[in-house]
Each structure stands twice: as structure tokens, then as C-alpha cells.
Design an enzyme around this catalytic site. Structure first.
Site, PDB file in Angstrom:
ATOM      1  N   THR A  37       0.878  -1.175   0.000  1.00  0.00           N
ATOM      2  CA  THR A  37       0.000   0.000   0.000  1.00  0.00           C
ATOM      3  C   THR A  37       0.917   1.227   0.000  1.00  0.00           C
ATOM      4  O   THR A  37       2.141   1.093  -0.047  1.00  0.00           O
ATOM      5  CB  THR A  37      -0.866   0.032   1.273  1.00  0.00           C
ATOM      6  OG1 THR A  37       0.005   0.232   2.406  1.00  0.00           O
ATOM      7  CG2 THR A  37      -1.658  -1.252   1.471  1.00  0.00           C
ATOM      8  N   LEU A  83       2.237  -8.335  10.924  1.00  0.00           N
ATOM      9  CA  LEU A  83       2.331  -6.870  11.045  1.00  0.00           C
ATOM     10  C   LEU A  83       1.563  -6.152   9.948  1.00  0.00           C
ATOM     11  O   LEU A  83       1.562  -4.920   9.899  1.00  0.00           O
ATOM     12  CB  LEU A  83       3.790  -6.405  10.985  1.00  0.00           C
ATOM     13  CG  LEU A  83       4.689  -6.871  12.110  1.00  0.00           C
ATOM     14  CD1 LEU A  83       5.649  -7.933  11.611  1.00  0.00           C
ATOM     15  CD2 LEU A  83       5.458  -5.740  12.743  1.00  0.00           C
ATOM     16  N   THR A 134      -1.084  -2.987  19.480  1.00  0.00           N
ATOM     17  CA  THR A 134      -0.708  -1.659  19.948  1.00  0.00           C
ATOM     18  C   THR A 134      -1.249  -1.404  21.359  1.00  0.00           C
ATOM     19  O   THR A 134      -2.251  -2.008  21.766  1.00  0.00           O
ATOM     20  CB  THR A 134      -1.273  -0.599  18.969  1.00  0.00           C
ATOM     21  OG1 THR A 134      -1.273   0.664  19.598  1.00  0.00           O
ATOM     22  CG2 THR A 134      -2.713  -0.900  18.586  1.00  0.00           C
ATOM     23  N   ASP A 135      -0.620  -0.470  22.068  1.00  0.00           N
ATOM     24  CA  ASP A 135      -1.145  -0.060  23.379  1.00  0.00           C
ATOM     25  C   ASP A 135      -2.440   0.739  23.227  1.00  0.00           C
ATOM     26  O   ASP A 135      -3.170   0.945  24.191  1.00  0.00           O
ATOM     27  CB  ASP A 135      -0.092   0.750  24.162  1.00  0.00           C
ATOM     28  CG  ASP A 135       0.374   2.018  23.451  1.00  0.00           C
ATOM     29  OD1 ASP A 135      -0.020   2.245  22.283  1.00  0.00           O
ATOM     30  OD2 ASP A 135       1.142   2.784  24.060  1.00  0.00           O
ATOM     31  N   GLU A 136      -2.723   1.186  21.984  1.00  0.00           N
ATOM     32  CA  GLU A 136      -3.911   2.033  21.792  1.00  0.00           C
ATOM     33  C   GLU A 136      -5.215   1.278  22.046  1.00  0.00           C
ATOM     34  O   GLU A 136      -6.260   1.890  22.238  1.00  0.00           O
ATOM     35  CB  GLU A 136      -3.899   2.659  20.389  1.00  0.00           C
ATOM     36  CG  GLU A 136      -2.653   3.506  20.185  1.00  0.00           C
ATOM     37  CD  GLU A 136      -2.639   4.325  18.903  1.00  0.00           C
ATOM     38  OE1 GLU A 136      -3.715   4.711  18.422  1.00  0.00           O
ATOM     39  OE2 GLU A 136      -1.540   4.580  18.391  1.00  0.00           O
ATOM     40  N   TYR A 160      -9.008   3.030  14.169  1.00  0.00           N
ATOM     41  CA  TYR A 160      -7.778   2.229  14.105  1.00  0.00           C
ATOM     42  C   TYR A 160      -7.673   1.313  15.326  1.00  0.00           C
ATOM     43  O   TYR A 160      -7.512   0.095  15.199  1.00  0.00           O
ATOM     44  CB  TYR A 160      -6.545   3.150  14.033  1.00  0.00           C
ATOM     45  CG  TYR A 160      -5.238   2.458  14.379  1.00  0.00           C
ATOM     46  CD1 TYR A 160      -4.723   1.450  13.557  1.00  0.00           C
ATOM     47  CD2 TYR A 160      -4.533   2.788  15.542  1.00  0.00           C
ATOM     48  CE1 TYR A 160      -3.527   0.808  13.880  1.00  0.00           C
ATOM     49  CE2 TYR A 160      -3.334   2.152  15.865  1.00  0.00           C
ATOM     50  CZ  TYR A 160      -2.842   1.160  15.023  1.00  0.00           C
ATOM     51  OH  TYR A 160      -1.671   0.513  15.352  1.00  0.00           O
ATOM     52  N   LYS A 199       3.841  10.142  10.004  1.00  0.00           N
ATOM     53  CA  LYS A 199       3.835  10.010  11.468  1.00  0.00           C
ATOM     54  C   LYS A 199       4.664  11.140  12.114  1.00  0.00           C
ATOM     55  O   LYS A 199       5.581  11.681  11.490  1.00  0.00           O
ATOM     56  CB  LYS A 199       4.369   8.643  11.867  1.00  0.00           C
ATOM     57  CG  LYS A 199       3.625   7.461  11.219  1.00  0.00           C
ATOM     58  CD  LYS A 199       2.287   7.158  11.872  1.00  0.00           C
ATOM     59  CE  LYS A 199       1.422   6.186  11.094  1.00  0.00           C
ATOM     60  NZ  LYS A 199       1.834   4.823  11.018  1.00  0.00           N
TER      61      LYS A 199
HETATM   62  P1  NAD Z   1       3.007   0.566   8.441  1.00  0.00           P
HETATM   63  O1  NAD Z   1       1.750   1.238   8.016  1.00  0.00           O
HETATM   64  O2  NAD Z   1       4.291   1.281   8.294  1.00  0.00           O
HETATM   65  O3  NAD Z   1       3.160  -0.821   7.670  1.00  0.00           O
HETATM   66  C1  NAD Z   1       2.091  -1.672   7.409  1.00  0.00           C
HETATM   67  C2  NAD Z   1       2.480  -2.549   6.233  1.00  0.00           C
HETATM   68  O4  NAD Z   1       1.395  -3.457   5.992  1.00  0.00           O
HETATM   69  C3  NAD Z   1       2.734  -1.794   4.944  1.00  0.00           C
HETATM   70  O5  NAD Z   1       3.931  -2.247   4.348  1.00  0.00           O
HETATM   71  C4  NAD Z   1       1.534  -2.145   4.063  1.00  0.00           C
HETATM   72  O6  NAD Z   1       1.851  -2.171   2.669  1.00  0.00           O
HETATM   73  C5  NAD Z   1       1.179  -3.520   4.592  1.00  0.00           C
HETATM   74  N1  NAD Z   1      -0.230  -3.872   4.358  1.00  0.00           N
HETATM   75  C6  NAD Z   1      -1.315  -3.080   4.549  1.00  0.00           C
HETATM   76  N2  NAD Z   1      -2.437  -3.757   4.230  1.00  0.00           N
HETATM   77  C7  NAD Z   1      -2.040  -5.013   3.862  1.00  0.00           C
HETATM   78  C8  NAD Z   1      -2.740  -6.175   3.443  1.00  0.00           C
HETATM   79  N3  NAD Z   1      -4.074  -6.179   3.344  1.00  0.00           N
HETATM   80  N4  NAD Z   1      -2.027  -7.282   3.153  1.00  0.00           N
HETATM   81  C9  NAD Z   1      -0.664  -7.278   3.220  1.00  0.00           C
HETATM   82  N5  NAD Z   1       0.044  -6.196   3.597  1.00  0.00           N
HETATM   83  C10 NAD Z   1      -0.645  -5.075   3.934  1.00  0.00           C
HETATM   84  O7  NAD Z   1       2.740   0.145   9.946  1.00  0.00           O
HETATM   85  P2  NAD Z   1       3.781  -0.090  11.145  1.00  0.00           P
HETATM   86  O8  NAD Z   1       3.926   1.160  11.885  1.00  0.00           O
HETATM   87  O9  NAD Z   1       4.962  -0.784  10.622  1.00  0.00           O
HETATM   88  O10 NAD Z   1       2.930  -1.085  12.049  1.00  0.00           O
HETATM   89  C11 NAD Z   1       2.985  -2.488  11.857  1.00  0.00           C
HETATM   90  C12 NAD Z   1       2.110  -3.155  12.884  1.00  0.00           C
HETATM   91  O11 NAD Z   1       2.559  -2.797  14.194  1.00  0.00           O
HETATM   92  C13 NAD Z   1       0.645  -2.714  12.806  1.00  0.00           C
HETATM   93  O12 NAD Z   1      -0.163  -3.826  13.073  1.00  0.00           O
HETATM   94  C14 NAD Z   1       0.497  -1.702  13.923  1.00  0.00           C
HETATM   95  O13 NAD Z   1      -0.802  -1.717  14.441  1.00  0.00           O
HETATM   96  C15 NAD Z   1       1.486  -2.247  14.941  1.00  0.00           C
HETATM   97  N6  NAD Z   1       2.062  -1.240  15.842  1.00  0.00           N
HETATM   98  C16 NAD Z   1       2.645  -0.099  15.335  1.00  0.00           C
HETATM   99  C17 NAD Z   1       3.216   0.815  16.220  1.00  0.00           C
HETATM  100  C18 NAD Z   1       3.922   2.048  15.713  1.00  0.00           C
HETATM  101  O14 NAD Z   1       4.294   2.908  16.517  1.00  0.00           O
HETATM  102  N7  NAD Z   1       4.174   2.183  14.417  1.00  0.00           N
HETATM  103  C19 NAD Z   1       3.179   0.576  17.593  1.00  0.00           C
HETATM  104  C20 NAD Z   1       2.571  -0.596  18.056  1.00  0.00           C
HETATM  105  C21 NAD Z   1       2.025  -1.487  17.169  1.00  0.00           C
END
Ligand code: NAD
Length: 345
Positions: A37, A83, A134-136, A160, A199
Site C-alpha cells: 500500500t 504486522l 498496539t497499546d492504543e 484504528y 507520522k
Molecule cells: P506501516 O503502516 O508502516 O506498515 C504496514 C504494512 O502493511 C505496509 O507495508 C503495508 O503495505 C502492509 N499492508 C497493509 N495492508 C495489507 C494487506 N491487506 N495485506 C498485506 N500487507 C498489507 O505500519 P507499522 O507502523 O509498521 O505497524 C505495523 C504493525 O505494528 C501494525 O499492526 C500496527 O498496528 C502495529 N504497531 C505499530 C506501532 C507504531 O508505533 N508504528 C506501535 C505498536 C504497534
């Protein structure tokens, strides 16, 4: 030797985890599945994709059960990190449906597919499914409330976090109902390299470097608990290698800072280390904007469980991590510049 599937492996945390795993687990095979995406970027995986036959990248959707079925079998996957997600709160407020589709239905498809595959195995205890959350999901804290831990009830407040909470409940149900070997991690805000410019931290750094206003919601007093992404990757490694099936782990940096303090800290550091950014001092760019709808006031995590049970603690102090992150963005303009147009989509 492990055959590891990382979904969402071209995103921010997923790519850091893929690079981390490749370096630290040299006998393992990595299968990275990502829909690519706007948030997915193959450049994040440049160092590993073409340099080794231990890494396979597949462009695809976690909602595509046939594809997942075939990947699990073709690569004899034993371990999964999920993820893949839509991850930006503002986008979830504007367009919630894709969050339900990917975060909830996608997790359901993965669980179903992994369960069918796992049930065929004669050594089921060797398999793991780690769901990254996530903690959210715990909602919002007031100033003096105790940090979240694993016992807190779920109280998500944004589309979200509601979608992430739903997916966590599915994962818990697949453990309780079928004994699928799942573990959930609930982590606080991550920062570090390869963070998409929508972000707060990368947006602030890039806007300073390009002389654009730094938008801050409301009064800027909202508080987040920041963790360097590599420390999160180390926690995930300990979790997937553990026997803590059916459990959840809260992971946090114990680095609470308000958005406005964080932005000022980044401004001050860039003013010290860069001479080429157009507006100095860069805090002149700070612009307060109308608050986010339903903006959670504070997140804070009590990581005692993972510290005690898995002997984890963050290695990178916030002071060091934020300087390294700023430095990375200063050196990697070629990475972030092409993404600026995507950020408006
Ligand atoms: P991100 O948005 O940077 O990456 C998400 C990835 O998932 C992207 O590469 C996207 O192309 C891919 N994706 C989206 N829809 C998809 C689908 N249907 N099938 C396959 N791939 C798909 O997000 P992030 O920040 O790397 O977060 C990753 C995970 O960690 C998420 O589940 C998020 O909830 C969790 N998380 C993030 C944070 C943070 O601070 N970024 C903190 C805690 C938890």
C-alpha cells in the site's frame, strides 16, 4: 532453522524486523508478504531482498486466503509475525472501512489459514503465530493514571484502535477455542529508520529539512511513550522464541514525552547538527492546528511482565535513539523525498 513469514514486512516495523531477523538469525528463511500500500516500500528491504536466497518477497494481500494457504505450504512456514495493517489513526478517522477489512478480516483469514495448516502437523508445539498489536487498544490515560499493563480492559477509541482490538480478540479466541499457538504483543509508539513521513517524528524532521510548517494537534500536550524500533524487534524475537502461548505482552520504552516537547527537542537537535535547513531556529515552524477528533490524551506502558518473564529491556535510550533517527533522515533524503507525494494520497 525456522521458516518465518512476516506479513507487512515492507512497512516501518515489518521492514526493521525483517532486516533485524536477517542479521541476527542467519540460518532462518524469511518470507515477506506485503500488499505494498502507500505505506509499504520495497526500498526498506533493499539490503536483504536481492542479496540472499534466504529471503523471498511476495506482493499480496492478507485477505487473500488462497494465497496464504499456498505460501504456508510452499515455504513450510513454522512461524508467523503478523504486522500487515492499516496503521494511521488520522486515515482511520477519515476512511475506516479499509481498517476493518485489513486489520480485522485480514487477521481472520490468516488465523483460518494458519489453523488449517497447523492442524495437519504432527509437531504442533513447534509452531507460532505472533500478532503485533498496539497499546492504543487500552484507550486513553489521564495524567496521573497508572500505565497500561496486560490486565487492563480494552477500551479503544479510534477506528484504528477498535480494529486492532477486534483483531486481538480474534487471536485470543483462536487460542482459547482451538489452542492455536498464538501470542499477542501490545507495544507503545515506535520510532526509527524507515518510518513513513505521515507520522509525527519523521514528519517533524522532514518538515524542518524542507522548511514547511510543523503541524501540532491542539495544545501539543498529548503524551506518548516512545520505543526505538530495534528494541521492539528484540522483544518480538524473544516472544516468538518463547513458550508463552496464549499470552499477551505489553512493550514500552518508559519514555513519556508530550508532543510539543518532542517536537521542540527535534528542532533543537537539527538546529545543532544541520546547517542547510531553510528556517532557523526551526521551532518557528511549529503551528498548532485543530485537535484530532477523539484524540487520546496519554499512553503509557508498564513492561514489567516482559522484563521479568523474557528478560527484555530497551537497550537504546531515547536520547540516543532520537539522535540516530534524525541522523538517518539527514543521510537518507533519497529514501524519503519520493514519499512526500504519496503522503498526500
Ligand atoms: P506501516 O503502516 O508502516 O506498515 C504496514 C504494512 O502493511 C505496509 O507495508 C503495508 O503495505 C502492509 N499492508 C497493509 N495492508 C495489507 C494487506 N491487506 N495485506 C498485506 N500487507 C498489507 O505500519 P507499522 O507502523 O509498521 O505497524 C505495523 C504493525 O505494528 C501494525 O499492526 C500496527 O498496528 C502495529 N504497531 C505499530 C506501532 C507504531 O508505533 N508504528 C506501535 C505498536 C504497534
Amino acid at each position: 532453522m525456522v521458516n518465518l513469514l512476516i506479513t507487512g514486512g515492507a512497512g516501518f516495523i515489518g521492514s526493521n524486523l525483517s532486516n533485524y531477523w536477517f542479521k541476527n538469525n542467519p540460518n532462518d528463511n524469511l518470507i515477506i508478504l506485503d500488499k505494498l500500500t502507500y505505506a509499504g516500500n520495497l526500498k526498506n528491504l533493499d539490503n536483504i531482498i536481492n542479496s540472499s536466497n534466504r529471503v523471498n518477497f511476495i506482493q499480496g494481500d492478507i485477505c487473500d486466503k488462497e494465497l496464504i494457504d499456498s505460501i504456508l505450504r510452499k515455504f513450510s512456514i513454522s512461524h508467523v509475525f503478523n504486522l500487515a495493517a492499516e496503521s494511521h489513526v488520522d486515515r482511520s478517522i477519515a476512511s475506516p472501512e479499509i481498517f476493518i477489512k485489513t486489520n480485522v478480516m485480514g487477521t481472520l483469514r490468516l488465523l483460518e489459514s494458519f489453523k488449517e495448516y497447523w492442524e495437519e502437523k504432527s509437531n504442533p508445539s513447534d509452531y507460532r503465530f505472533v500478532h503485533i498489536s498496539t497499546d492504543e487498544v487500552y484507550g486513553s490515560l489521564r495524567q496521573n493514571e497508572k500505565p497500561f499493563d496486560e490486565k487492563n480492559p480494552y477500551k479503544p477509541r479510534s477506528p484504528y484502535s477498535a480494529s486492532k482490538a477486534s483483531s486481538d480478540h480474534l487471536v485470543k479466541a483462536w487460542f482459547d477455542s482451538y489452542k492455536l499457538p498464538c501470542i499477542i504483543s501490545n507495544c507503545s509508539n515506535n520510532y526509527g529508520p524507515y518510518h513513513f513521513p505521515e507520522k509525527l517524528i519523521p514528519l517533524t524532521i522532514i518538515n524542518i529539512l524542507t522548511g514547511k510548517n510543523i503541524p501540532i494537534y491542539g495544545s501539543g500536550m498529548n503524551i506518548r511513550d516512545w520505543l526505538y524500533v530495534e528494541d521492539h524487534c528484540r522483544a518480538l524475537e524473544l516472544i516468538i522464541k518463547s513458550n508463552k502461548i496464549g499470552e499477551s505482552f505489553c512493550i514500552g520504552g518508559s519514555n513519556e514525552i508530550s508532543n510539543i516537547e518532542l517536537v521542540k527537542l527535534i528542532c533543537n537537535h537539527i538546529d545543532k547538527v544541520s546547517s542547510s535547513h531553510p528556517i532557523k531556529p526551526s521551532n518557528k515552524l511549529i503551528t498548532f492546528i485543530k485537535d484530532r477528533k477523539g484524540h487520546d490524551f496519554r499512553y503509557s506502558i508498564n513492561s514489567s511482565k516482559i522484563r521479568k518473564d523474557l528478560n527484555w529491556k530497551p537497550k537504546i535510550t531515547f536520547e540516543k535513539g532520537i539522535k540516530e533517527t534524525i541522523n538517518w533522515y539527514l543521510k537518507n533524503k533519497d529514501w524519503w523525498e519520493p514519499l512526500l507525494s504519496k503522503n498526500n494520497n
